[in-house]
Design a protein around this motif. Structure first.
Motif, PDB file in Angstrom:
ATOM      1  N   UNK A 211      -6.476  -9.325  32.903  1.00 32.28           N
ATOM      2  CA  UNK A 211      -5.189  -9.243  32.209  1.00 32.28           C
ATOM      3  C   UNK A 211      -4.510 -10.613  32.240  1.00 32.28           C
ATOM      4  N   UNK A 212      -4.567 -11.253  33.408  1.00 39.00           N
ATOM      5  CA  UNK A 212      -3.874 -12.544  33.590  1.00 39.00           C
ATOM      6  C   UNK A 212      -4.414 -13.613  32.647  1.00 39.00           C
ATOM      7  N   UNK A 213      -5.691 -13.477  32.257  1.00 39.07           N
ATOM      8  CA  UNK A 213      -6.317 -14.490  31.403  1.00 39.07           C
ATOM      9  C   UNK A 213      -5.748 -14.485  29.984  1.00 39.07           C
ATOM     10  N   UNK A 214      -4.991 -13.453  29.617  1.00 39.47           N
ATOM     11  CA  UNK A 214      -4.373 -13.395  28.289  1.00 39.47           C
ATOM     12  C   UNK A 214      -3.046 -14.153  28.215  1.00 39.47           C
ATOM     13  N   UNK A 215      -2.486 -14.506  29.357  1.00 34.55           N
ATOM     14  CA  UNK A 215      -1.193 -15.187  29.359  1.00 34.55           C
ATOM     15  C   UNK A 215      -1.341 -16.664  29.045  1.00 34.55           C
ATOM     16  N   UNK A 241     -11.784 -18.688  32.152  1.00 35.34           N
ATOM     17  CA  UNK A 241     -10.403 -18.611  32.653  1.00 35.34           C
ATOM     18  C   UNK A 241     -10.280 -17.534  33.734  1.00 35.34           C
ATOM     19  N   UNK A 242     -10.951 -16.400  33.494  1.00 41.05           N
ATOM     20  CA  UNK A 242     -10.912 -15.313  34.489  1.00 41.05           C
ATOM     21  C   UNK A 242     -11.478 -15.817  35.823  1.00 41.05           C
ATOM     22  N   UNK A 244     -11.556 -18.854  36.964  1.00 42.17           N
ATOM     23  CA  UNK A 244     -10.583 -19.775  37.576  1.00 42.17           C
ATOM     24  C   UNK A 244      -9.462 -18.995  38.264  1.00 42.17           C
ATOM     25  N   UNK A 245      -8.990 -17.938  37.582  1.00 45.40           N
ATOM     26  CA  UNK A 245      -7.886 -17.135  38.139  1.00 45.40           C
ATOM     27  C   UNK A 245      -8.351 -16.424  39.409  1.00 45.40           C
ATOM     28  N   UNK A 246      -9.579 -15.866  39.364  1.00 47.44           N
ATOM     29  CA  UNK A 246     -10.115 -15.182  40.553  1.00 47.44           C
ATOM     30  C   UNK A 246     -10.199 -16.171  41.723  1.00 47.44           C
ATOM     31  N   UNK A 247     -10.688 -17.374  41.454  1.00 43.33           N
ATOM     32  CA  UNK A 247     -10.812 -18.373  42.524  1.00 43.33           C
ATOM     33  C   UNK A 247      -9.445 -18.711  43.129  1.00 43.33           C
ATOM     34  N   UNK A 248      -8.455 -18.903  42.265  1.00 47.30           N
ATOM     35  CA  UNK A 248      -7.106 -19.239  42.771  1.00 47.30           C
ATOM     36  C   UNK A 248      -6.535 -18.088  43.585  1.00 47.30           C
ATOM     37  N   UNK A 249      -6.755 -16.863  43.081  1.00 56.59           N
ATOM     38  CA  UNK A 249      -6.213 -15.687  43.761  1.00 56.59           C
ATOM     39  C   UNK A 249      -6.889 -15.501  45.121  1.00 56.59           C
ATOM     40  N   UNK A 250      -8.211 -15.735  45.156  1.00 60.56           N
ATOM     41  CA  UNK A 250      -8.923 -15.570  46.429  1.00 60.56           C
ATOM     42  C   UNK A 250      -8.497 -16.631  47.439  1.00 60.56           C
ATOM     43  N   UNK A 251      -8.256 -17.853  46.973  1.00 60.97           N
ATOM     44  CA  UNK A 251      -7.847 -18.876  47.937  1.00 60.97           C
ATOM     45  C   UNK A 251      -6.433 -18.577  48.441  1.00 60.97           C
ATOM     46  N   UNK A 252      -5.627 -17.935  47.594  1.00 56.15           N
ATOM     47  CA  UNK A 252      -4.288 -17.514  48.034  1.00 56.15           C
ATOM     48  C   UNK A 252      -4.410 -16.455  49.142  1.00 56.15           C
TER      49      UNK A 252
END
Ligand SMILES: Nc1ncnc2c1ncn2[C@@H]1O[C@H](COP(=O)(O)OP(=O)(O)OP(=O)(O)O)[C@@H](O)[C@H]1O
Ligand SMILES: [Mg+2]
Length: 256
Positions: A211-215, A241-242, A244-252
């Motif tokens: 979902x986040x990849x649509x923003x 993009x998905x 990249x978002x997964x990687x950022x979320x996992x590092x968070x």
């Protein structure tokens, strides 16, 4: 300097809740800007302050610190009556995870409700309701009761109801949280269409990287703070993009 397209400026927003002697810092020093027509996604673990942020932006809750500017003007007391009702009616459209439709009403009546509450003329309400139902692809269903619709259709009704007043900002809290992945994608596509057709500004909360990849941009929240940000790249695939978002979320989540 005021940027031409700047719609909303959030300046060091803070929200403290008190439960007995305990102080909960639900939002700490949150600052960001939302341009006209921009689609911002908010991600973060459970309890990181996402709903609190949306409620504050929507005038459902009040910040305990910080300032909000809309079109370059500070919106003061927007969360207090008599301003709050008007602020919510004029500036904000809300979509929730649980649709929140009125069961006793038809699709058309649910969608028209914000205009009825604004005392618009019946003819205008009829025309505008037909127009927005067409836009979300529900014209044929106008006379059905909301309970006769699928979850995805009910969420379409909720999107139509949120947008019927042409609000400055659409706020959506986990709008696809109750839907299967294909229906989620359809609702997301609808929201993206509204952004493109109406230049709709959007702040949407989700747990779902797809979902986040649509923003346009993703803000990552942790413990009430923005700790990271990602701008979706136009020149790579949605799947990249998905990732990249997964990687950022996992590092968070790992606390990096
Ligand atoms: N009305 C309230 N009174 C007291 N504490 C609250 C209230 N609302 C939220 N909180 C607290 O503020 C913090 C942020 O909550 P919030 O609901 O914004 O999180 P969230 O990111 O939306 O979580 P979720 O993903 O589970 O929906 C949490 O610690 C929560 O317990
Ligand atoms: Mg929440």
């Amino acid at each position: 300097m005021i940027t031409k397209n700047l719609l909303l400026k959030i300046n060091s927003i803070e929200k403290k809740y008190y439960i007995g002697k305990n102080e909960i810092n639900a939002l700490k020093n949150v600052s960001f800007e939302l341009d006209k027509g921009e689609f911002i996604v908010v991600m973060g673990r459970s309890g990181s302050g996402k709903t609190t942020l949306l409620n504050i932006l929507g005038g459902l809750d009040s910040p305990t610190g910080g300032k909000i500017f809309m079109n370059g003007k500070e919106v003061r007391d927007y969360h207090k009556e008599p301003y709050a009702t008007e602020y919510r009616r004029e500036k904000i459209g809300f979509v929730f995870q649980s649709y929140n439709l009125l069961k006793a009403l038809t699709v058309e009546e649910n969608v028209a409700l914000p205009l009825i509450l604004k005392n618009e003329k019946p003819l205008k309400i009829k025309e505008r309701t037909a127009e927005i139902l067409e836009l979300v692809g529900l014209s044929k269903w106008h006379n059905h009761r909301s309970v006769e619709l699928s979850g995805g259709q009910q969420q379409r009704v909720a999107v139509a109801r949120a947008l019927i007043t042409s609000p400055a900002i659409l706020l959506a809290d986990e709008p696809t949280g109750n839907l299967d992945s294909q229906t989620s994608e359809e609702i997301l596509q609808l929201i993206v269409n509204m952004k493109n057709k109406l230049n709709q500004s959007i702040v949407l909360v989700t747990h779902d990287p797809k979902v986040a990849a649509y923003g346009d941009r993703v803000l990552f929240f942790n413990d009430g703070e923005i700790v990271n940000e990602y701008r979706n790249q136009q020149d790579i695939s949605i799947n990249d993009n998905i990732t990249m978002i997964i990687n950022k979320f996992q590092s968070l989540i790992r606390g990096e």
